[in-house]
Design an enzyme around this catalytic site. Structure first.
Site, PDB file in Angstrom:
ATOM      1  N   ASP A 163       0.858  -1.178   0.000  1.00 57.97           N
ATOM      2  CA  ASP A 163       0.000   0.000   0.000  1.00 57.97           C
ATOM      3  C   ASP A 163       0.894   1.228   0.000  1.00 57.97           C
ATOM      4  O   ASP A 163       1.922   1.261   0.704  1.00 57.97           O
ATOM      5  CB  ASP A 163      -0.894   0.030   1.236  1.00 57.97           C
ATOM      6  N   ASP A 221     -15.299  -5.268  -0.144  1.00 54.58           N
ATOM      7  CA  ASP A 221     -14.849  -5.169   1.236  1.00 54.58           C
ATOM      8  C   ASP A 221     -16.072  -5.159   2.136  1.00 54.58           C
ATOM      9  O   ASP A 221     -16.922  -4.273   2.022  1.00 54.58           O
ATOM     10  CB  ASP A 221     -14.028  -3.900   1.432  1.00 54.58           C
TER      11      ASP A 221
END
Length: 245
Positions: free
Chosen positions: A7, A129
């Protein structure tokens, strides 16, 4: 399949706890070199999340992503702040093999359906998600997990299956960044119900036993970030547990 992940915030490798930008761990690593290391270890797919772009799409790190994609022979899938068809076009033009789309699929499904028609199922991965309630309802969160999307995981899969959905990344938000083990029951349920989708598991992986458990669940791959970055095990060790198909 093992899918090593990083990330990025402003070019810095980071990890967030359950998507919270205020709970950030920074790593003193060169992102391009880190992805190249995973490639050398035998990864067949790499995953990158542009957290800067997820927070502010105007600040997407496209130039850096293009540089990283050009330095790799391994396919790179990228997500974070995909708000329009133009965003998808830009990433694919930058050399990304597959774009991960989350909030846009919830808010503007017609746009994403048109992208499936334009690029095909291999170029797009849905990011589903989920927050799972006590009754087992899997509600998809949007905008970096800061908002509820109001749609269930199953309803979104049903929307995109006819368009050619092949790849879906599912994160149990309650497990992300916790290293408490993956939600294997979730992936087993999805693999059994939607067998034509290649499910990518994400969230909670802490040990090689977790990797083996996800493999046994029927998922097609597992995204691993924190465990690799913190040296719990290497990508090479993980791939030995789950060789590339």
């Amino acid at each position: 399949m093992i899918i090593p992940a990083i990330d990025l915030i402003d070019g810095q490798v980071v990890r967030l706890f359950q998507g919270d930008y205020a709970k950030k761990t920074e790593f003193s690593l060169d992102p391009k070199a880190q992805l190249q290391t995973y490639q050398q270890d035998g990864a067949a797919l790499l995953h990158l999340v542009d957290l800067t772009g997820a927070k502010d799409p105007e600040k997407r790190q496209t130039a850096l992503i293009k540089e990283m994609a050009a330095s790799l022979s391994t396919p790179l899938q990228v997500g974070g702040g995909i708000r329009s068809a133009a965003d998808v076009d830009a990433l694919l033009d930058a050399g990304v093999a597959r774009v991960v789309i989350g909030s846009l699929a919830v808010k503007s499904p017609e746009v994403v359906l048109s992208l499936f028609d334009k690029y095909g199922g291999d170029a797009i991965c849905l990011a589903l998600d989920v927050n799972i309630d006590a009754d087992g309802n899997k509600m998809v969160a949007v905008h970096g997990w800061q908002q509820g999307g109001g749609k269930s995981l199953e309803s979104l899969v049903d929307t995109f299956m006819p368009a050619g959905l092949k790849h879906a990344l599912v994160t149990d938000i309650s497990r992300d960044g916790t290293m408490t083990g993956a939600n294997t029951a979730l992936y087993r349920e999805l693999a059994e119900r939607f067998g034509d989708v290649q499910w990518q598991a994400s969230g909670g992986v802490a040990t090689l036993e977790d990797v083996k458990a996800v493999k046994a669940s029927g998922a097609s791959g597992i995204i691993i970030g924190k465990a690799l970055l913190t040296g719990v095990f290497t990508a090479k060790e993980a791939i030995a547990c789950w060789p590339n198909a």
